[in-house]
Design a protein around this motif. Sequence first.
Motif, PDB file in Angstrom:
ATOM      1  N   UNK A  60       0.891  -1.355  -0.045  1.00  0.00           N
ATOM      2  CA  UNK A  60       0.112  -0.024   0.059  1.00  0.00           C
ATOM      3  C   UNK A  60       0.932   1.352  -0.071  1.00  0.00           C
ATOM      4  N   UNK A  61       1.857   1.228   0.956  1.00  0.00           N
ATOM      5  CA  UNK A  61       2.898   2.263   0.736  1.00  0.00           C
ATOM      6  C   UNK A  61       3.665   2.645  -0.686  1.00  0.00           C
ATOM      7  N   UNK A  62       3.955   1.469  -1.265  1.00  0.00           N
ATOM      8  CA  UNK A  62       4.605   1.618  -2.500  1.00  0.00           C
ATOM      9  C   UNK A  62       3.629   2.307  -3.418  1.00  0.00           C
ATOM     10  N   UNK A  63       2.254   1.763  -3.430  1.00  0.00           N
ATOM     11  CA  UNK A  63       1.405   2.335  -4.100  1.00  0.00           C
ATOM     12  C   UNK A  63       1.085   3.827  -4.018  1.00  0.00           C
ATOM     13  N   UNK A  64       1.083   4.210  -2.687  1.00  0.00           N
ATOM     14  CA  UNK A  64       0.739   5.586  -2.381  1.00  0.00           C
ATOM     15  C   UNK A  64       1.901   6.458  -2.746  1.00  0.00           C
ATOM     16  N   UNK A  65       3.128   5.909  -2.689  1.00  0.00           N
ATOM     17  CA  UNK A  65       4.273   6.820  -3.009  1.00  0.00           C
ATOM     18  C   UNK A  65       4.242   7.128  -4.529  1.00  0.00           C
ATOM     19  N   UNK A  66       4.147   6.145  -5.242  1.00  0.00           N
ATOM     20  CA  UNK A  66       4.176   6.358  -6.696  1.00  0.00           C
ATOM     21  C   UNK A  66       2.835   7.399  -7.075  1.00  0.00           C
ATOM     22  N   UNK A  67       1.644   7.055  -6.561  1.00  0.00           N
ATOM     23  CA  UNK A  67       0.639   7.860  -6.838  1.00  0.00           C
ATOM     24  C   UNK A  67       0.714   9.238  -6.457  1.00  0.00           C
ATOM     25  N   UNK A  68       1.198   9.736  -5.134  1.00  0.00           N
ATOM     26  CA  UNK A  68       1.246  10.901  -4.836  1.00  0.00           C
ATOM     27  C   UNK A  68       2.478  11.534  -5.668  1.00  0.00           C
ATOM     28  N   UNK A  69       3.546  10.959  -6.037  1.00  0.00           N
ATOM     29  CA  UNK A  69       4.642  11.702  -6.750  1.00  0.00           C
ATOM     30  C   UNK A  69       4.283  11.970  -8.198  1.00  0.00           C
ATOM     31  N   UNK A  70       3.422  10.913  -8.766  1.00  0.00           N
ATOM     32  CA  UNK A  70       2.952  10.768 -10.199  1.00  0.00           C
ATOM     33  C   UNK A  70       1.476  10.597 -10.317  1.00  0.00           C
ATOM     34  N   UNK A  71       0.624  11.428  -9.930  1.00  0.00           N
ATOM     35  CA  UNK A  71      -0.773  11.196  -9.901  1.00  0.00           C
ATOM     36  C   UNK A  71      -1.293  10.511 -11.376  1.00  0.00           C
ATOM     37  N   UNK A  72      -0.405  10.827 -12.280  1.00  0.00           N
ATOM     38  CA  UNK A  72      -1.076  10.337 -13.873  1.00  0.00           C
ATOM     39  C   UNK A  72      -0.522   8.895 -14.038  1.00  0.00           C
ATOM     40  N   UNK A  73       0.526   8.245 -13.240  1.00  0.00           N
ATOM     41  CA  UNK A  73       1.038   7.166 -13.622  1.00  0.00           C
ATOM     42  C   UNK A  73       0.082   5.971 -13.407  1.00  0.00           C
ATOM     43  N   UNK A  74       0.098   5.140 -14.444  1.00  0.00           N
ATOM     44  CA  UNK A  74      -0.943   4.068 -14.308  1.00  0.00           C
ATOM     45  C   UNK A  74      -0.438   2.984 -13.842  1.00  0.00           C
ATOM     46  N   UNK A  75      -0.902   2.334 -12.558  1.00  0.00           N
ATOM     47  CA  UNK A  75      -0.403   1.164 -11.834  1.00  0.00           C
ATOM     48  C   UNK A  75      -1.339   0.057 -11.875  1.00  0.00           C
ATOM     49  N   UNK A  76      -0.444  -0.946 -12.121  1.00  0.00           N
ATOM     50  CA  UNK A  76      -0.950  -2.418 -12.216  1.00  0.00           C
ATOM     51  C   UNK A  76      -0.280  -3.180 -11.076  1.00  0.00           C
ATOM     52  N   UNK A  77      -0.988  -3.863 -10.687  1.00  0.00           N
ATOM     53  CA  UNK A  77      -0.482  -4.921  -9.361  1.00  0.00           C
ATOM     54  C   UNK A  77      -0.818  -6.384  -9.934  1.00  0.00           C
ATOM     55  N   UNK A  78       0.309  -6.893  -9.834  1.00  0.00           N
ATOM     56  CA  UNK A  78       0.696  -8.422 -10.285  1.00  0.00           C
ATOM     57  C   UNK A  78       0.135  -9.051  -9.005  1.00  0.00           C
ATOM     58  N   UNK A  79      -0.817  -9.864  -8.943  1.00  0.00           N
ATOM     59  CA  UNK A  79      -1.383 -10.758  -7.948  1.00  0.00           C
ATOM     60  C   UNK A  79      -0.350 -12.018  -7.928  1.00  0.00           C
ATOM     61  N   UNK A  80      -0.302 -12.296  -6.515  1.00  0.00           N
ATOM     62  CA  UNK A  80       0.559 -13.575  -6.234  1.00  0.00           C
ATOM     63  C   UNK A  80      -0.044 -14.634  -5.444  1.00  0.00           C
ATOM     64  N   UNK A  81       0.121 -16.011  -5.548  1.00  0.00           N
ATOM     65  CA  UNK A  81      -0.245 -17.106  -4.721  1.00  0.00           C
ATOM     66  C   UNK A  81       1.150 -17.724  -4.146  1.00  0.00           C
ATOM     67  N   UNK A  82       1.042 -18.337  -3.161  1.00  0.00           N
ATOM     68  CA  UNK A  82       1.956 -19.272  -2.372  1.00  0.00           C
ATOM     69  C   UNK A  82       1.765 -20.637  -2.244  1.00  0.00           C
ATOM     70  N   UNK A  83       2.690 -21.505  -2.195  1.00  0.00           N
ATOM     71  CA  UNK A  83       2.593 -22.983  -1.914  1.00  0.00           C
ATOM     72  C   UNK A  83       2.038 -22.853  -0.372  1.00  0.00           C
ATOM     73  N   UNK A  84       1.220 -23.900  -0.127  1.00  0.00           N
ATOM     74  CA  UNK A  84       0.414 -23.950   1.203  1.00  0.00           C
ATOM     75  C   UNK A  84       1.487 -24.617   2.393  1.00  0.00           C
TER      76      UNK A  84
END
Length: 239
Positions: free
Chosen positions: A148-172
Motif C-alpha cells: 500500500x505504501x509503495x502504491x501511495x508513494x508512486x501515486x503521490x509523486x506521479x498522479x497520472x502514472x498508471x499502476x498495475x498490481x501483479x497478483x501472487x499465490x504461494x505454496x501451502x
Amino acid sequence: MAGGNKSENHHMNILKPIASFLAVFALLWASSCSSSNEKSTTNQAEEAAEETQTIPSDKTILFFGNSLTAGYGIEKDDAFPGLIQQRLDSLGLDYRVINGGLSGETTAGGLNRLDWFLEDEPYIFVLELGGNDGLRGIELSETKSNLEKIIDKVRTKYPSTKIILAGMQIPPNMGPEYTNEFQTIYPELAKEKNITLIPFLLEGVAGDPELNLPDGIHPTEEGHQIVFETVWPFIEKEI
C-alpha cells in the motif's frame, strides 16, 4: 585663385571615385554581415531543432519486483519484461521498459529502494512483490501495508502514472489459513486503491515442472513466454 580652384577641382575629381568605391564597399560589407547573421541565426535554429529531435520521447514502463521480474536463471531479455519490450518495439511504439527486479526482494526492501526508481516519471508502474514475504511467513498485515505504501508513494509523486498490481499465490507451506489470506491481499488492494489487477502472475506456469527451473519456483524461458502472454493484455490496454 583660379589655379587654386583647378587644383581643388582636380582633387575632388580624384576623391569622388574613391568615395563611391568606399560607399559600395560599405554596402557590400553590411550586406555580407547581414547575410552572415541570417545564416548564423538559421544554423542556430536548425541546430536547436536537431537537438530537440534527439531528446528521448519514449514513455517508461517500470516493472518493479523480485526474481520473477528480474528473470532469475535465464537471460534478462528473455524474462517477461524483456519480452514486453520486444513486443512494443515490433509494433513501433515508443516505450522503454525498465526491469526493476531484484532477486530475493521483499515488500519492505522494495519500499526502501523505490525512490531511486522514481527519479523519472513512469507512464506505467507494474508492481510485482510479496511472493518472498509469503515464503518467509512475514506478517500479512506488514506485506499489505508495504504494498500500500509503495502504491501511495508512486501515486503521490506521479498522479497520472498508471499502476498495475501483479497478483501472487504461494505454496501451502505456511498452512491453508495463511495461504488463503495471502492470496486475498492483492484483489483487496486493487479494489481499495482503484488500480488494475493481474489476478495471478504465474497463471498456467506455477506448479508445472516443464515450465519451471529445478527449484520449482522460477519460470524457464518457456515459462516466461506464458507469463508475457498473461501480462501483455494489461499493458496493451494502458498504452
